[in-house]
Scaffold this motif. Sequence first.
Motif, short mmCIF file in Angstrom:
data_model
loop_
_atom_site.label_atom_id
_atom_site.label_comp_id
_atom_site.label_asym_id
_atom_site.label_seq_id
_atom_site.Cartn_x
_atom_site.Cartn_y
_atom_site.Cartn_z
N THR A 32 -24.79 19.47 -25.04
CA THR A 32 -26.24 19.42 -25.00
C THR A 32 -26.74 18.19 -25.77
O THR A 32 -26.23 17.88 -26.84
N GLU B 209 -29.19 21.36 -20.66
CA GLU B 209 -28.49 20.12 -20.97
C GLU B 209 -29.33 19.24 -21.89
O GLU B 209 -28.81 18.39 -22.62
N ASP C 144 -21.96 17.81 -28.72
CA ASP C 144 -23.41 17.67 -28.67
C ASP C 144 -23.85 16.37 -29.34
O ASP C 144 -23.16 15.84 -30.21
#
Length: 325
Positions: free
Chosen positions: A2, A200, A245
């Motif tokens: 993400t 996302e 991430d």
Amino acid sequence: MTLVVLGIDALDPDLVDVSTHPSLTLSSHRAIETIVSSSGEPSTHELWPTIITGLRPEEHGIVLDDGVAWENPLLSVGSRIANVVLPETVRTRLGAWLLTNTDADAFRKPASYYAANGISTVFDGRKAAAIGIPNYVVDEEIPDREHQLRKHMGSLFERDASEPGGHSSSDPVEFYERCLEMSMIRIARVRRALRGRRNELVFGYTSGLDLIGHVSYDRPELRQRAYAELDEFVGELVDDLGDDDELLLVSDHGLQDGLHTEEAMVAATSEELIDDIESVLDVRAAIERELETGAHDVVESTADTTTDGEQSDRVREQLEDLGYM
């Protein structure tokens, strides 16, 4: 994986330091150019639409006139009256009164505005969470806790043309606490969205630092404290990041001596993420490049992420303490 983008209104590149603000500077940070509005200084009202679209204010159409968003129907009436019966110097004060004492709002343009006007945004076609971004309101029927707090400050935050920052406060210390509460709420919401693993892109925004700067220009200890506490809040978000991430911090302008400055700032967990960001106009492209080249796969969560695990419990308790849940 993400990508988290946290917009921190008025985060000033001249006021952060790697040694004292590791979470606000991350792995790499830099000053970037911003855009000056017709009011004579960078405008939050105009700049967040610019950041999410990559367009100048005159291109996306959300602009200020003498510091007030007169395209709002109620404010438009006030504008016409002011032009006829009031001196120009009083016009902005009328707009400020309307914004404070009515339901009119310069920051609540619905997300539907963009598609209706043929304008694309960084959220289009993506699994994304947009949290509190000025002039990108996903659902106008859902109350926003930070927005509610900001609208009901009363004498704690009032327009005052005689003050360098354009505002005054009856109790700067209490006002500071309210602003930090607002920031804590928004960052907690970003953390929840990140751990949900349904998006996302998670893009949040908080205005607390900007508000504090407008009334605490002559109290540097409050400004320093605000940067220190915000660094802690962002540090908790950093702790929530998974191995793959990424986090991008972005501001719309700086703020010193009560006034918006003409430098904004970006910081990221990856130096490559901000390499090509020279101005607020470049932020959208950098986000999209990261989303297209990085492995930002969405993992559907099978658990209630607001209660699953120690980290989720911590944030839920934090939100309950603040009255958000």
